[in-house]
Design a protein around this motif. Structure first.
Motif, short mmCIF file in Angstrom:
data_model
loop_
_atom_site.label_atom_id
_atom_site.label_comp_id
_atom_site.label_asym_id
_atom_site.label_seq_id
_atom_site.Cartn_x
_atom_site.Cartn_y
_atom_site.Cartn_z
N VAL A 364 0.84 -1.20 0.00
CA VAL A 364 0.00 0.00 0.00
C VAL A 364 0.88 1.25 0.00
N GLY A 365 1.89 1.26 0.85
CA GLY A 365 2.78 2.41 0.92
C GLY A 365 3.52 2.64 -0.38
N LEU A 366 3.95 1.58 -1.03
CA LEU A 366 4.64 1.71 -2.31
C LEU A 366 3.69 2.24 -3.39
N ALA A 367 2.45 1.75 -3.37
CA ALA A 367 1.48 2.19 -4.37
C ALA A 367 1.14 3.67 -4.19
N SER A 369 3.09 5.89 -2.81
CA SER A 369 4.30 6.62 -3.22
C SER A 369 4.34 6.81 -4.72
N GLN A 370 4.05 5.74 -5.46
CA GLN A 370 4.07 5.82 -6.91
C GLN A 370 3.01 6.80 -7.42
N LYS A 371 1.84 6.79 -6.78
CA LYS A 371 0.77 7.69 -7.18
C LYS A 371 1.17 9.15 -6.99
N VAL A 372 1.79 9.45 -5.85
CA VAL A 372 2.14 10.83 -5.53
C VAL A 372 3.35 11.31 -6.34
N LEU A 373 4.36 10.43 -6.49
CA LEU A 373 5.61 10.85 -7.11
C LEU A 373 5.61 10.72 -8.62
N GLY A 374 4.80 9.82 -9.15
CA GLY A 374 4.72 9.66 -10.59
C GLY A 374 6.06 9.31 -11.20
N SER A 375 6.55 10.14 -12.09
CA SER A 375 7.82 9.87 -12.77
C SER A 375 9.00 10.50 -12.06
N GLU A 376 8.78 11.10 -10.88
CA GLU A 376 9.86 11.76 -10.15
C GLU A 376 10.24 10.93 -8.92
N TYR A 402 3.78 14.68 -0.32
CA TYR A 402 4.08 13.26 -0.10
C TYR A 402 3.86 12.90 1.37
N ARG A 403 4.40 13.73 2.25
CA ARG A 403 4.25 13.43 3.68
C ARG A 403 2.79 13.45 4.09
N THR A 404 2.04 14.38 3.59
CA THR A 404 0.61 14.44 3.92
C THR A 404 -0.11 13.19 3.44
N ALA A 405 0.20 12.75 2.22
CA ALA A 405 -0.47 11.57 1.67
C ALA A 405 -0.14 10.31 2.48
N MET A 406 1.13 10.15 2.87
CA MET A 406 1.52 8.96 3.62
C MET A 406 0.90 8.95 5.01
N GLU A 407 0.87 10.12 5.66
CA GLU A 407 0.33 10.16 7.01
C GLU A 407 -1.20 10.09 7.01
N LYS A 408 -1.84 10.42 5.90
CA LYS A 408 -3.28 10.22 5.79
C LYS A 408 -3.61 8.74 5.81
N VAL A 409 -2.70 7.92 5.25
CA VAL A 409 -2.93 6.47 5.21
C VAL A 409 -2.45 5.80 6.48
N PHE A 410 -1.25 6.16 6.97
CA PHE A 410 -0.61 5.40 8.05
C PHE A 410 -0.59 6.12 9.40
N GLY A 411 -1.11 7.33 9.45
CA GLY A 411 -1.22 8.02 10.72
C GLY A 411 -0.20 9.13 10.89
N GLU A 412 -0.56 10.11 11.70
CA GLU A 412 0.32 11.25 11.96
C GLU A 412 1.64 10.78 12.55
N GLY A 413 2.73 11.35 12.04
CA GLY A 413 4.05 11.00 12.54
C GLY A 413 4.64 9.75 11.95
N SER A 414 3.97 9.13 10.98
CA SER A 414 4.47 7.87 10.41
C SER A 414 5.54 8.09 9.35
N CYS A 415 5.64 9.30 8.80
CA CYS A 415 6.60 9.59 7.73
C CYS A 415 7.71 10.47 8.29
#
Length: 433
Positions: A364-367, A369-376, A402-415
């Motif tokens: 899930v985290g990798l997916a 990441s790919q969604k947010v970062l795209g080709s970068e 990126y940090r906002t997207a990851m912490e929305k999924v895995f919780g505040e302070g996870s990134c």
């Protein structure tokens, strides 16, 4: 040397600012936070051991794996880096032959009698075993050990995939090294001593990558062709100059019951080596391996084959990653990171456990990441895998999103937003340069 109050006064007056910038970077608020952190540690030392004692400060970083996923145990090549999260220790010698360590966040003080330097069954799995094991390793190599009292605090969060235990072992080793041995032990020797402590005293069969990265710092490749004398190549790595940050995200998966998954990777790789009459895959000719895939499949199954393919490619890729950094080919570096991530997921198959198919936080985290970062940027799992943390190299202009997207999924302070630290285990002094 100075006592805790005098050291704190020097830190607050700015005498250590250059050292703190070198260790932790120059982000806004960093100096104020580290000054306070060090002074708090010095005050806690006095609270537990009394005032007026001459003290020294030591630091050892956590580490992140960059390339060579699950290659070290088969004598391959890895790339890793120290990060700007660390364990710090306030240390003062004593005269009674005991090491006492009080660590922030732990109720119990570890007390180790240096007259007893054999593994103690009741200490297995506890930090006292690491202290005793490191002392035993120092003495076994002809070094001197003596008693000291210490207070430690760490921002290398446990279970974060950044090797908090290795950082603790290495900072204890550096304290013995500087207090009683005039710094005679090299970073690689301290890493070997620490690994043996973790294996034989603590009871965890770790490889040598974690301890080496914590002891040496910077970005490094480690070639384990001869595990007794690993070859370490070090290169300074300034991610900010490349317009990127290093992000580690805790996907909050449990590592419980994953030991069989971890062990199977090594077992299957070594079974393939055994097919050729060898102990580890590093001893197997890659071309000969590919010539015999049909026979290996029949005898050992397909997963052993694809995991071995991962080993050969990711060992090679680890060296290529380091060369890309040395030659300032950052686009190639990012491409190699993405290739390694795919190899771990598809061939090494350690993105999730087949025993717990509903728990797939790493994918899930990798997916995401790919969604947010795209080709970068780039993203990959790191470490043992199956659960835990992922790594991403994120362009600075995408960092907040990126940090906002990851912490929305895995919780505040996870990134965690980190940088590479170009220092390993050190005594922290104003002259640190």
């Amino acid at each position: 040397m100075a006592d805790a109050k005098a050291l704190c006064a020097a830190i607050e007056a700015g005498a250590y600012d250059k050292a703190l910038n070198n260790l932790y970077g120059t982000a806004d608020g960093m100096l104020a936070r580290q000054r306070r952190r060090y002074c708090d540690a010095l005050a806690e030392f006095e609270r537990y051991y009394g005032g007026g004692r001459q003290v020294r400060l030591y630091s050892a970083p956590g580490r992140t794996e960059i390339g060579g996923n699950h290659t070290d145990h088969n004598h391959g090549i890895v790339m890793a880096a120290g990060v700007n999260l660390d364990v710090i220790a306030v240390v003062s010698q004593n005269k009674d032959g005991f090491v006492r360590v009080k660590s922030y966040g732990f109720d119990k003080q570890d007390v180790v009698d240096l007259c007893v330097l054999a593994p103690q069954t009741e200490e297995q799995g506890h930090s006292a075993a690491l202290i005793r094991g490191v002392a035993a390793g120092i003495r076994e190599r002809g070094g001197h050990v003596g008693g000291f009292d210490a207070y430690t605090t760490s921002d290398v969060l446990r279970g974060s995939g950044l090797s908090s235990s290795a950082a603790f072992e290495v900072v204890i080793g550096q304290a013995f090294n500087m207090e009683f041995n005039d710094g005679r032990f090299t970073p690689v020797e301290l890493a070997q001593i620490s690994q043996k402590a973790e294996n034989l005293f603590f009871g965890k069969p770790s490889g040598l990558m974690d301890q080496t990265a914590c002891a040496v710092g910077s970005a490094i490749t480690i070639d384990f062709a001869d595990p007794d004398q690993p070859q370490v190549s070090k290169v300074a790595f300034d991610l900010a100059a490349q317009g990127h940050a290093l992000c580690i995200t805790d996907t909050k998966g449990s590592h419980a019951d994953l030991t069989p998954d971890y062990a199977a990777i090594r077992t299957e790789m070594e079974a393939v080596a055994g097919f050729f009459g060898k102990k580890v895959l590093r001893e197997v000719d890659e071309a000969e391996f590919f010539e015999n895939i049909a026979a290996i499949r029949e005898k050992l199954g397909d997963r052993a084959v694809v995991r071995s393919i991962h080993f050969f490619a990711d060992s090679r890729r680890a060296g290529q990653l380091c060369e890309a950094v040395k030659q300032n080919r950052f686009a190639d570096f990012l491409s190699l990171i993405r290739e390694g991530g795919h190899s771990s997921f598809e061939y090494n198959q350690n993105a999730y456990s087949i025993s717990h198919p509903q728990q797939q936080g790493v994918p899930v985290g990798l997916a995401v990441s790919q969604k947010v970062l795209g080709s970068e940027g780039a993203w990959r799992l790191q470490g043992g895998g199956f659960a835990g943390t992922i790594q991403a190299f994120v362009p600075l202009h995408l960092l907040d999103g990126y940090r906002t997207a990851m912490e929305k999924v895995f919780g505040e302070g996870s990134c965690y937003v980190l940088s590479v630290r170009n220092y390993g285990a050190v005594e922290v002094t104003p002259e640190l340069s």
